[in-house]
Design a protein around this motif. Structure first.
Motif, PDB file in Angstrom:
ATOM      1  N   MET A   1      57.320 -15.542  19.668  1.00 25.49           N
ATOM      2  CA  MET A   1      57.858 -15.681  19.537  1.00 25.49           C
ATOM      3  C   MET A   1      58.717 -14.782  19.830  1.00 25.49           C
ATOM      4  SD  MET A   1      60.411 -17.980  16.553  1.00 25.49           S
ATOM      5  CE  MET A   1      59.132 -19.395  16.683  1.00 25.49           C
ATOM      6  N   ASN A   2      60.078 -14.892  20.726  1.00 24.08           N
ATOM      7  CA  ASN A   2      60.836 -13.094  20.882  1.00 24.08           C
ATOM      8  C   ASN A   2      62.136 -13.472  20.136  1.00 24.08           C
ATOM      9  OD1 ASN A   2      62.814 -15.428  22.329  1.00 24.08           O
ATOM     10  ND2 ASN A   2      61.934 -14.828  24.010  1.00 24.08           N
ATOM     11  N   ASN A   3      63.279 -12.455  19.918  1.00 28.04           N
ATOM     12  CA  ASN A   3      64.034 -12.668  19.038  1.00 28.04           C
ATOM     13  C   ASN A   3      65.742 -13.208  19.789  1.00 28.04           C
ATOM     14  OD1 ASN A   3      63.171 -10.124  17.907  1.00 28.04           O
ATOM     15  ND2 ASN A   3      63.967  -8.808  19.278  1.00 28.04           N
ATOM     16  N   ASP A   4      65.304 -13.253  21.119  1.00 25.92           N
ATOM     17  CA  ASP A   4      66.364 -14.427  21.322  1.00 25.92           C
ATOM     18  C   ASP A   4      66.023 -15.809  20.663  1.00 25.92           C
ATOM     19  OD1 ASP A   4      67.644 -12.690  22.482  1.00 25.92           O
ATOM     20  OD2 ASP A   4      67.413 -13.432  24.310  1.00 25.92           O
ATOM     21  N   LYS A   5      65.404 -16.685  20.811  1.00 26.95           N
ATOM     22  CA  LYS A   5      64.491 -17.609  20.210  1.00 26.95           C
ATOM     23  C   LYS A   5      64.490 -17.516  18.795  1.00 26.95           C
ATOM     24  CE  LYS A   5      61.074 -21.186  20.673  1.00 26.95           C
ATOM     25  NZ  LYS A   5      61.939 -22.037  19.922  1.00 26.95           N
ATOM     26  N   LYS A   6      64.530 -16.454  17.808  1.00 27.75           N
ATOM     27  CA  LYS A   6      64.826 -16.361  16.687  1.00 27.75           C
ATOM     28  C   LYS A   6      65.741 -16.276  15.973  1.00 27.75           C
ATOM     29  CE  LYS A   6      60.431 -13.616  16.328  1.00 27.75           C
ATOM     30  NZ  LYS A   6      60.024 -12.126  15.345  1.00 27.75           N
ATOM     31  N   ALA A   7      66.951 -15.389  16.863  1.00 24.39           N
ATOM     32  CA  ALA A   7      68.156 -15.793  16.339  1.00 24.39           C
ATOM     33  C   ALA A   7      69.248 -16.966  16.891  1.00 24.39           C
ATOM     34  CB  ALA A   7      68.976 -14.828  17.103  1.00 24.39           C
ATOM     35  N   ALA A   8      68.635 -18.197  18.279  1.00 25.94           N
ATOM     36  CA  ALA A   8      68.808 -19.116  17.947  1.00 25.94           C
ATOM     37  C   ALA A   8      68.404 -19.671  17.026  1.00 25.94           C
ATOM     38  CB  ALA A   8      68.340 -19.792  19.250  1.00 25.94           C
ATOM     39  N   THR A  10      67.762 -18.945  13.551  1.00 23.06           N
ATOM     40  CA  THR A  10      67.853 -18.926  12.505  1.00 23.06           C
ATOM     41  C   THR A  10      69.901 -19.940  13.088  1.00 23.06           C
ATOM     42  OG1 THR A  10      67.359 -16.453  12.448  1.00 23.06           O
ATOM     43  CG2 THR A  10      69.550 -16.846  10.912  1.00 23.06           C
ATOM     44  N   LEU A  11      70.568 -19.082  12.983  1.00 22.88           N
ATOM     45  CA  LEU A  11      71.515 -19.970  13.458  1.00 22.88           C
ATOM     46  C   LEU A  11      71.831 -21.474  13.380  1.00 22.88           C
ATOM     47  CD1 LEU A  11      73.029 -17.875  16.642  1.00 22.88           C
ATOM     48  CD2 LEU A  11      73.972 -17.879  14.491  1.00 22.88           C
ATOM     49  N   LYS A  12      70.512 -22.127  14.096  1.00 26.06           N
ATOM     50  CA  LYS A  12      70.774 -23.352  13.941  1.00 26.06           C
ATOM     51  C   LYS A  12      70.557 -23.957  12.466  1.00 26.06           C
ATOM     52  CE  LYS A  12      67.125 -25.285  14.495  1.00 26.06           C
ATOM     53  NZ  LYS A  12      65.708 -26.464  15.205  1.00 26.06           N
ATOM     54  N   TRP A  13      70.053 -23.050  12.022  1.00 23.21           N
ATOM     55  CA  TRP A  13      69.538 -23.545  10.559  1.00 23.21           C
ATOM     56  C   TRP A  13      70.751 -23.245   9.433  1.00 23.21           C
ATOM     57  CZ3 TRP A  13      66.210 -26.356   8.591  1.00 23.21           C
ATOM     58  CH2 TRP A  13      65.081 -26.809   9.049  1.00 23.21           C
ATOM     59  N   MET A  14      71.748 -21.811   9.768  1.00 22.71           N
ATOM     60  CA  MET A  14      72.791 -21.356   9.200  1.00 22.71           C
ATOM     61  C   MET A  14      73.661 -23.077   9.656  1.00 22.71           C
ATOM     62  SD  MET A  14      72.781 -17.503  10.029  1.00 22.71           S
ATOM     63  CE  MET A  14      74.953 -17.569   9.577  1.00 22.71           C
ATOM     64  N   ALA A  15      73.878 -23.086  10.851  1.00 22.75           N
ATOM     65  CA  ALA A  15      74.641 -24.693  11.262  1.00 22.75           C
ATOM     66  C   ALA A  15      74.260 -25.757  10.846  1.00 22.75           C
ATOM     67  CB  ALA A  15      74.563 -24.532  12.589  1.00 22.75           C
ATOM     68  N   TRP A  16      73.298 -26.020  10.548  1.00 22.86           N
ATOM     69  CA  TRP A  16      72.604 -27.222   9.407  1.00 22.86           C
ATOM     70  C   TRP A  16      72.845 -26.973   7.816  1.00 22.86           C
ATOM     71  CZ3 TRP A  16      71.957 -32.417   9.995  1.00 22.86           C
ATOM     72  CH2 TRP A  16      71.557 -32.288  11.592  1.00 22.86           C
ATOM     73  N   THR A  17      72.964 -25.286   7.324  1.00 23.56           N
ATOM     74  CA  THR A  17      73.555 -25.929   5.814  1.00 23.56           C
ATOM     75  C   THR A  17      75.017 -25.244   6.014  1.00 23.56           C
ATOM     76  OG1 THR A  17      71.085 -23.990   5.475  1.00 23.56           O
ATOM     77  CG2 THR A  17      73.264 -23.762   4.365  1.00 23.56           C
ATOM     78  N   ALA A  18      75.544 -25.320   7.340  1.00 22.62           N
ATOM     79  CA  ALA A  18      77.181 -25.025   6.992  1.00 22.62           C
ATOM     80  C   ALA A  18      77.692 -26.432   6.914  1.00 22.62           C
ATOM     81  CB  ALA A  18      77.819 -24.077   8.009  1.00 22.62           C
ATOM     82  N   THR A  19      77.398 -27.761   7.493  1.00 21.08           N
ATOM     83  CA  THR A  19      77.261 -28.533   7.826  1.00 21.08           C
ATOM     84  C   THR A  19      77.068 -29.586   6.813  1.00 21.08           C
ATOM     85  OG1 THR A  19      76.685 -28.800  10.081  1.00 21.08           O
ATOM     86  CG2 THR A  19      77.233 -30.846   9.514  1.00 21.08           C
ATOM     87  N   ILE A  20      75.900 -29.641   6.186  1.00 21.19           N
ATOM     88  CA  ILE A  20      75.281 -30.217   4.950  1.00 21.19           C
ATOM     89  C   ILE A  20      75.986 -29.631   3.749  1.00 21.19           C
ATOM     90  CG2 ILE A  20      73.338 -30.243   3.516  1.00 21.19           C
ATOM     91  CD1 ILE A  20      71.783 -30.291   5.631  1.00 21.19           C
ATOM     92  N   ILE A  21      76.776 -28.532   3.415  1.00 21.65           N
ATOM     93  CA  ILE A  21      77.666 -28.209   2.589  1.00 21.65           C
ATOM     94  C   ILE A  21      79.189 -28.731   2.504  1.00 21.65           C
ATOM     95  CG2 ILE A  21      78.409 -25.686   1.444  1.00 21.65           C
ATOM     96  CD1 ILE A  21      76.150 -24.581   1.409  1.00 21.65           C
ATOM     97  N   GLY A  22      79.183 -28.631   4.255  1.00 24.92           N
ATOM     98  CA  GLY A  22      80.712 -29.252   3.879  1.00 24.92           C
ATOM     99  C   GLY A  22      81.283 -30.754   3.995  1.00 24.92           C
ATOM    100  N   ALA A  23      79.523 -31.429   4.019  1.00 23.71           N
ATOM    101  CA  ALA A  23      80.253 -32.962   4.062  1.00 23.71           C
ATOM    102  C   ALA A  23      79.425 -33.328   2.855  1.00 23.71           C
ATOM    103  CB  ALA A  23      78.528 -33.005   4.570  1.00 23.71           C
ATOM    104  N   LEU A  24      79.046 -32.385   1.977  1.00 25.40           N
ATOM    105  CA  LEU A  24      79.182 -33.041   0.431  1.00 25.40           C
ATOM    106  C   LEU A  24      79.954 -32.418  -0.301  1.00 25.40           C
ATOM    107  CD1 LEU A  24      75.470 -31.302  -0.436  1.00 25.40           C
ATOM    108  CD2 LEU A  24      75.967 -33.778  -0.585  1.00 25.40           C
ATOM    109  N   LEU A  25      80.903 -31.052   0.040  1.00 26.31           N
ATOM    110  CA  LEU A  25      82.473 -31.028  -0.450  1.00 26.31           C
ATOM    111  C   LEU A  25      83.111 -31.806  -0.459  1.00 26.31           C
ATOM    112  CD1 LEU A  25      82.508 -27.134   0.158  1.00 26.31           C
ATOM    113  CD2 LEU A  25      82.247 -28.456  -2.629  1.00 26.31           C
TER     114      LEU A  25
END
Length: 70
Positions: A1-8, A10-25
């Motif tokens: 797995m290359n660095n670009d795919k790892k970055a993408a 990681t960003l996907k998981w950060m996005a899910w985390t932010a969205t879930i926190i926002g929805a709960l709040l």
């Protein structure tokens, strides 16, 4: 797995985390819907940030595909 795919990924998981926190709040603070309700405004910010992070994740993936084609 290359660095670009790892970055993408990681960003996907950060996005899910932010969205879930926002929805709960949002769910817990929507009853007092006014601009002075700070937790509600933060939740809306988390929802918007989550969508923007998803967009960046998609851009990273598309850049990776484009780099492999060239």
């Amino acid at each position: 797995m290359n660095n670009d795919k790892k970055a993408a990924d990681t960003l996907k998981w950060m996005a899910w985390t932010a969205t879930i926190i926002g929805a709960l709040l949002f769910v817990f603070n929507v009853s007092d819907f006014r601009s002075e309700n700070f937790p509600l405004m933060v939740s809306i910010g988390f929802l918007i940030a989550g969508m923007n992070i998803f967009l960046l994740s998609t851009v990273f993936r598309l850049m990776n595909i484009r780099k492999q084609e060239v």
